[in-house]
Design a protein around this motif. Sequence first.
Motif, PDB file in Angstrom:
ATOM      1  N   ILE A 133       0.869  -1.173   0.000  1.00 63.30           N
ATOM      2  CA  ILE A 133       0.000   0.000   0.000  1.00 63.30           C
ATOM      3  C   ILE A 133       0.908   1.226   0.000  1.00 63.30           C
ATOM      4  O   ILE A 133       1.766   1.367   0.868  1.00 63.30           O
ATOM      5  N   ILE A 134       0.710   2.084  -0.985  1.00 69.28           N
ATOM      6  CA  ILE A 134       1.585   3.244  -1.153  1.00 69.28           C
ATOM      7  C   ILE A 134       0.772   4.513  -0.932  1.00 69.28           C
ATOM      8  O   ILE A 134      -0.267   4.716  -1.569  1.00 69.28           O
ATOM      9  N   THR A 135       1.252   5.365  -0.040  1.00 69.08           N
ATOM     10  CA  THR A 135       0.533   6.590   0.280  1.00 69.08           C
ATOM     11  C   THR A 135       1.517   7.684   0.637  1.00 69.08           C
ATOM     12  O   THR A 135       2.734   7.519   0.491  1.00 69.08           O
ATOM     13  N   LYS A 136       1.011   8.809   1.113  1.00 67.39           N
ATOM     14  CA  LYS A 136       1.865   9.932   1.495  1.00 67.39           C
ATOM     15  C   LYS A 136       2.169   9.865   2.998  1.00 67.39           C
ATOM     16  O   LYS A 136       1.394   9.292   3.776  1.00 67.39           O
ATOM     17  N   PRO A 137       3.269  10.455   3.436  1.00 63.45           N
ATOM     18  CA  PRO A 137       3.654  10.373   4.849  1.00 63.45           C
ATOM     19  C   PRO A 137       2.920  11.334   5.765  1.00 63.45           C
ATOM     20  O   PRO A 137       2.947  11.163   6.988  1.00 63.45           O
ATOM     21  N   THR A 138       2.247  12.340   5.216  1.00 60.95           N
ATOM     22  CA  THR A 138       1.598  13.345   6.050  1.00 60.95           C
ATOM     23  C   THR A 138       0.399  12.765   6.794  1.00 60.95           C
ATOM     24  O   THR A 138      -0.226  11.806   6.359  1.00 60.95           O
ATOM     25  N   PHE A 139       0.078  13.397   7.928  1.00 60.47           N
ATOM     26  CA  PHE A 139      -1.048  12.941   8.740  1.00 60.47           C
ATOM     27  C   PHE A 139      -2.344  13.440   8.126  1.00 60.47           C
ATOM     28  O   PHE A 139      -2.927  14.439   8.566  1.00 60.47           O
ATOM     29  N   ALA A 140      -2.806  12.732   7.101  1.00 63.23           N
ATOM     30  CA  ALA A 140      -4.017  13.110   6.384  1.00 63.23           C
ATOM     31  C   ALA A 140      -4.837  11.855   6.126  1.00 63.23           C
ATOM     32  O   ALA A 140      -4.422  10.736   6.446  1.00 63.23           O
ATOM     33  N   SER A 141      -6.020  12.031   5.505  1.00 62.33           N
ATOM     34  CA  SER A 141      -6.946  10.910   5.334  1.00 62.33           C
ATOM     35  C   SER A 141      -6.351   9.720   4.570  1.00 62.33           C
ATOM     36  O   SER A 141      -6.649   8.566   4.936  1.00 62.33           O
ATOM     37  N   PRO A 142      -5.522   9.905   3.521  1.00 61.61           N
ATOM     38  CA  PRO A 142      -4.977   8.716   2.842  1.00 61.61           C
ATOM     39  C   PRO A 142      -4.173   7.807   3.771  1.00 61.61           C
ATOM     40  O   PRO A 142      -4.180   6.586   3.609  1.00 61.61           O
ATOM     41  N   ARG A 143      -3.497   8.414   4.725  1.00 59.01           N
ATOM     42  CA  ARG A 143      -2.717   7.596   5.668  1.00 59.01           C
ATOM     43  C   ARG A 143      -3.639   6.772   6.569  1.00 59.01           C
ATOM     44  O   ARG A 143      -3.341   5.604   6.860  1.00 59.01           O
ATOM     45  N   VAL A 144      -4.746   7.364   6.993  1.00 61.88           N
ATOM     46  CA  VAL A 144      -5.707   6.624   7.805  1.00 61.88           C
ATOM     47  C   VAL A 144      -6.333   5.498   6.982  1.00 61.88           C
ATOM     48  O   VAL A 144      -6.466   4.363   7.464  1.00 61.88           O
ATOM     49  N   LEU A 145      -6.719   5.792   5.741  1.00 63.96           N
ATOM     50  CA  LEU A 145      -7.277   4.756   4.872  1.00 63.96           C
ATOM     51  C   LEU A 145      -6.288   3.617   4.694  1.00 63.96           C
ATOM     52  O   LEU A 145      -6.668   2.441   4.694  1.00 63.96           O
TER      53      LEU A 145
ATOM     54  N   ARG B  42      15.324   3.941  -7.232  1.00 65.73           N
ATOM     55  CA  ARG B  42      15.772   2.644  -7.743  1.00 65.73           C
ATOM     56  C   ARG B  42      15.560   1.554  -6.696  1.00 65.73           C
ATOM     57  O   ARG B  42      15.134   0.447  -7.029  1.00 65.73           O
ATOM     58  N   ARG B  43      15.864   1.871  -5.446  1.00 67.82           N
ATOM     59  CA  ARG B  43      15.659   0.891  -4.374  1.00 67.82           C
ATOM     60  C   ARG B  43      14.178   0.588  -4.208  1.00 67.82           C
ATOM     61  O   ARG B  43      13.783  -0.560  -3.963  1.00 67.82           O
ATOM     62  N   PHE B  44      13.344   1.604  -4.369  1.00 68.99           N
ATOM     63  CA  PHE B  44      11.906   1.411  -4.250  1.00 68.99           C
ATOM     64  C   PHE B  44      11.391   0.477  -5.342  1.00 68.99           C
ATOM     65  O   PHE B  44      10.586  -0.425  -5.069  1.00 68.99           O
ATOM     66  N   VAL B  45      11.845   0.647  -6.560  1.00 66.24           N
ATOM     67  CA  VAL B  45      11.434  -0.221  -7.675  1.00 66.24           C
ATOM     68  C   VAL B  45      11.821  -1.665  -7.378  1.00 66.24           C
ATOM     69  O   VAL B  45      11.025  -2.594  -7.595  1.00 66.24           O
ATOM     70  N   ARG B  46      13.018  -1.875  -6.861  1.00 56.56           N
ATOM     71  CA  ARG B  46      13.453  -3.245  -6.531  1.00 56.56           C
ATOM     72  C   ARG B  46      12.574  -3.842  -5.442  1.00 56.56           C
ATOM     73  O   ARG B  46      12.212  -5.019  -5.500  1.00 56.56           O
ATOM     74  N   ARG B  47      12.213  -3.048  -4.457  1.00 57.14           N
ATOM     75  CA  ARG B  47      11.381  -3.557  -3.358  1.00 57.14           C
ATOM     76  C   ARG B  47      10.000  -3.959  -3.851  1.00 57.14           C
ATOM     77  O   ARG B  47       9.414  -4.941  -3.383  1.00 57.14           O
ATOM     78  N   MET B  48       9.452  -3.217  -4.810  1.00 58.15           N
ATOM     79  CA  MET B  48       8.116  -3.512  -5.308  1.00 58.15           C
ATOM     80  C   MET B  48       8.038  -4.837  -6.059  1.00 58.15           C
ATOM     81  O   MET B  48       6.958  -5.420  -6.203  1.00 58.15           O
ATOM     82  N   SER B  49       9.167  -5.340  -6.520  1.00 58.57           N
ATOM     83  CA  SER B  49       9.173  -6.610  -7.256  1.00 58.57           C
ATOM     84  C   SER B  49       8.758  -7.782  -6.370  1.00 58.57           C
ATOM     85  O   SER B  49       8.458  -8.869  -6.873  1.00 58.57           O
ATOM     86  N   ALA B  50       8.726  -7.573  -5.059  1.00 56.29           N
ATOM     87  CA  ALA B  50       8.374  -8.653  -4.129  1.00 56.29           C
ATOM     88  C   ALA B  50       6.866  -8.780  -3.931  1.00 56.29           C
ATOM     89  O   ALA B  50       6.419  -9.692  -3.237  1.00 56.29           O
ATOM     90  N   PHE B  51       6.074  -7.898  -4.563  1.00 60.43           N
ATOM     91  CA  PHE B  51       4.639  -7.869  -4.280  1.00 60.43           C
ATOM     92  C   PHE B  51       3.807  -8.308  -5.479  1.00 60.43           C
ATOM     93  O   PHE B  51       4.228  -8.198  -6.633  1.00 60.43           O
ATOM     94  N   ASP B  52       2.593  -8.791  -5.176  1.00 61.70           N
ATOM     95  CA  ASP B  52       1.669  -9.254  -6.211  1.00 61.70           C
ATOM     96  C   ASP B  52       0.872  -8.104  -6.818  1.00 61.70           C
ATOM     97  O   ASP B  52       0.499  -8.150  -7.984  1.00 61.70           O
ATOM     98  N   PHE B  53       0.550  -7.100  -6.009  1.00 63.11           N
ATOM     99  CA  PHE B  53      -0.136  -5.926  -6.522  1.00 63.11           C
ATOM    100  C   PHE B  53       0.124  -4.764  -5.570  1.00 63.11           C
ATOM    101  O   PHE B  53       0.551  -4.963  -4.420  1.00 63.11           O
ATOM    102  N   VAL B  54      -0.109  -3.551  -6.063  1.00 71.72           N
ATOM    103  CA  VAL B  54       0.068  -2.370  -5.231  1.00 71.72           C
ATOM    104  C   VAL B  54      -1.257  -1.628  -5.132  1.00 71.72           C
ATOM    105  O   VAL B  54      -2.077  -1.653  -6.056  1.00 71.72           O
ATOM    106  N   VAL B  55      -1.461  -0.979  -3.993  1.00 70.61           N
ATOM    107  CA  VAL B  55      -2.626  -0.140  -3.761  1.00 70.61           C
ATOM    108  C   VAL B  55      -2.145   1.297  -3.585  1.00 70.61           C
ATOM    109  O   VAL B  55      -1.239   1.556  -2.787  1.00 70.61           O
ATOM    110  N   ILE B  56      -2.736   2.204  -4.336  1.00 76.56           N
ATOM    111  CA  ILE B  56      -2.421   3.618  -4.219  1.00 76.56           C
ATOM    112  C   ILE B  56      -3.505   4.281  -3.374  1.00 76.56           C
ATOM    113  O   ILE B  56      -4.683   4.272  -3.741  1.00 76.56           O
ATOM    114  N   ALA B  57      -3.132   4.847  -2.239  1.00 74.01           N
ATOM    115  CA  ALA B  57      -4.084   5.553  -1.376  1.00 74.01           C
ATOM    116  C   ALA B  57      -3.769   7.041  -1.434  1.00 74.01           C
ATOM    117  O   ALA B  57      -2.745   7.496  -0.927  1.00 74.01           O
ATOM    118  N   GLU B  58      -4.633   7.782  -2.084  1.00 79.86           N
ATOM    119  CA  GLU B  58      -4.468   9.225  -2.256  1.00 79.86           C
ATOM    120  C   GLU B  58      -5.840   9.843  -2.462  1.00 79.86           C
ATOM    121  O   GLU B  58      -6.795   9.149  -2.801  1.00 79.86           O
TER     122      GLU B  58
END
Length: 353
Positions: free
Chosen positions: A7-19, A73-89
């Motif tokens: 699950i990929i979201t923003k670091p700020t204390f806002a609604s996407p982080r709660v979701l 680049r490190r983030f792209v490599r890390r994502m290869s370990a997952f089956d799907f990603v969720v964007i919360a924004e």
Amino acid sequence: MKYKVAIITKPTFASPRVLSDCLAQFLKERGMEVSVFYEIAFFKRLLSFSRVRNRYSWLAWTTYKLLNFGRDRRFVRRMSAFDFVVIAETSPKCYLKDEYDFVKGKRILGGIPMVYHGVYYLGNAPTILDMFEREGQNDSTIFDWHLAVSSVTEVRSTPTPPWSQIGMYLKSSGLKPEIKRRTFAVVDFEREGREQIRNEQIQVLKDLDIPYVALSGSMSIDQIREIYRQATYYFIQFPESFGLPIAECLSCGAYVFMPDSSWAMAWRLDENPEVHGPGKLADCFVVYDNHMDLTNRLRALEEAYDLEDTPRKVFSSFLANYRSYYEGSEEGYNAFLAYLEQNIHPKRIKKVG
């Protein structure tokens, strides 16, 4: 099947982080392995300079991207370990072509299925769709699936592919009705152009000698929830497509006040609500007409308020009418799970455990 999800979201204390936090716990309790990353800016850095030239100089934008090159680049490599990603924004921000490039991002991540999670599905917001068409923005097809908290925004529709109404597992936050020490009002953050309404609310609270806090400044999720737990009345300041604070305050047993029922779009119970029109709300909401009406309604509540029973009554109304906003939706989850089973090849599934 077991799935590994990012699950990929923003670091700020806002609604996407709660979701994100609520969805992560909801999926974990159903056997998925979930990791939350506060790295949504990765998709922002995929934008070409031509998309952001009105906000950044070429040098500033190029420097920003170069400084984060290794991180990305490190983030792209890390994502290869997952089956799907969720964007919360938030929506419509996630669809704007000068905010993120999820199309390019999906390609860079190897075509991994990309799911959007937000409070509403874009198809339930016809005025936003019209605006996007005029401006040439992205549409909902940039995502493979959509997990919406609510099935009603400007209009109501029954969830069908490629989306499902999964609700929100707010129960996982620990918010629940508690015995109140006193009646106490929370006035939401000020909204530009709505100052007169907020000032009127505050004046009525002063006239009736009801303790209150008018929110301001920057606060963490824990700080603001501690205030919500004390609240018996909550005053919103602006029309909300959903309004996460509404759900959090109702979870704590606080009545929600507003001058117009259309301000709580996702909470209207009508079968066919009008776009931005008034609607039927559960009795955990208080809609008032004017200064005097607000005064009379608050005075009546003050006289009848029971510090133990009333919060439970409000919470019971919340659950009776909007249970999926607190416990999530199994029906919506099952629809999503069916999509995963049909569209993620077994060979792609990462081993969990």
